[in-house]
Design an enzyme around this catalytic site. Structure first.
Site, mmCIF file in Angstrom:
data_model
loop_
_atom_site.group_PDB
_atom_site.id
_atom_site.type_symbol
_atom_site.label_atom_id
_atom_site.label_comp_id
_atom_site.label_asym_id
_atom_site.label_seq_id
_atom_site.Cartn_x
_atom_site.Cartn_y
_atom_site.Cartn_z
ATOM 1 N N ARG A 40 0.856 -1.195 0.000
ATOM 2 C CA ARG A 40 0.000 0.000 0.000
ATOM 3 C C ARG A 40 0.882 1.232 0.000
ATOM 4 N NH1 ARG A 40 -2.780 3.188 4.086
ATOM 5 N NH2 ARG A 40 -4.872 3.798 3.376
ATOM 6 N N SER A 109 -12.688 -3.311 -0.860
ATOM 7 C CA SER A 109 -12.990 -2.709 0.447
ATOM 8 C C SER A 109 -14.425 -2.220 0.525
ATOM 9 C CB SER A 109 -12.107 -1.480 0.668
ATOM 10 O OG SER A 109 -10.906 -1.853 1.257
ATOM 11 N N LYS A 138 -5.835 5.591 8.610
ATOM 12 C CA LYS A 138 -6.487 6.072 7.395
ATOM 13 C C LYS A 138 -7.504 7.126 7.776
ATOM 14 C CE LYS A 138 -9.290 4.513 3.535
ATOM 15 N NZ LYS A 138 -9.799 3.366 2.791
#
Ligand code: TZP
Ligand code: MG
Length: 208
Positions: A40, A109, A138
């Site tokens: 990521r 997601s 996040k």
């Protein structure tokens, strides 16, 4: 459960938290026993992303771990990565499947029951749901899903592989697995003490 193949702990790389290149993080994670890893990266240019993913894939191949690329279907395709992890605002899973073919692992997601039910109808190998708990990793406006809703999602998705994400640590991993997650995706609990990261994976695998 082809994508997860019984794996309970699905670590995600984080260059800022770990202070390491993605390729190095993969070596650290696999040393702890991880066999499915997500790369990521939110701040690279496409050229940097490509180069770093190429280096990371080389390490992953050498060690024999599966590498899933976050966001970038083009880079996963160009490098023949094991798969992609997509969010609600990325290329839709159906388009990614068209590009990557039947053997790529595609994860998607979701943030609530409705999104998860829609995702289960898509050509995906696992559905991710989160954030389960509040997390600072996040920034997002999605409220915490919680354990109760996680079990409702589990029931609704039947045998679709389900990955829980957001605020999961060695202290709560058991609760999350018991609520019905097949696997947990984790960032900060692994990388906050970088010298402990391999050990953290070992611990998480033990608790799960
Ligand atoms: N998607 C939902 S929560 C989250 C992502 C990428 C962050 C997970 O990080 P942490 O540190 O394990 O809470
Ligand atoms: Mg994304």
């Amino acid at each position: 459960m082809r994508a997860l193949e019984g794996r309970r702990v699905y670590p995600i790389t984080d260059r800022h938290l770990s202070g390491h290149a993605h390729a190095e993080q993969i070596a650290i994670l696999s040393e702890g026993g991880a066999t499915l890893i997500q790369l990521r990266e939110k701040s690279y240019s496409p050229a940097e992303f490509y180069e770093e993913t190429e280096a990371a894939l080389r390490v992953a191949r050498e060690i024999g771990v599966a590498l899933i690329v976050n966001d970038r279907v083009d880079i996963a395709l160009a490098l023949n990565a094991d798969g992609v992890h997509l969010g609600q605002d990325d290329l839709p899973p159906v388009a990614a499947r068209r590009l990557l073919g039947p053997s790529a692992i595609i994860g998607f997601s979701t943030h609530n029951l409705q999104q998860a039910q829609l995702a289960a109808q898509m050509p995906v190998d696992y559905v991710a749901i989160g954030p389960i708990f509040t997390t600072t990793t996040k920034s997002s406006s999605n409220p915490a899903v919680g354990l109760k809703n996680l079990s409702l999602v589990r029931q609704a998705l039947r045998d679709m592989p389900l990955v829980a994400i957001g605020g999961i640590t060695r202290e709560n991993i058991d609760l999350v697995i018991n609520a019905g997650a097949d696997a947990v995706a984790i960032i900060s609990d692994i990388w906050t003490s970088i010298n402990q990261s391999s050990h953290r994976i070992q611990q998480l695998l033990k608790y799960s």
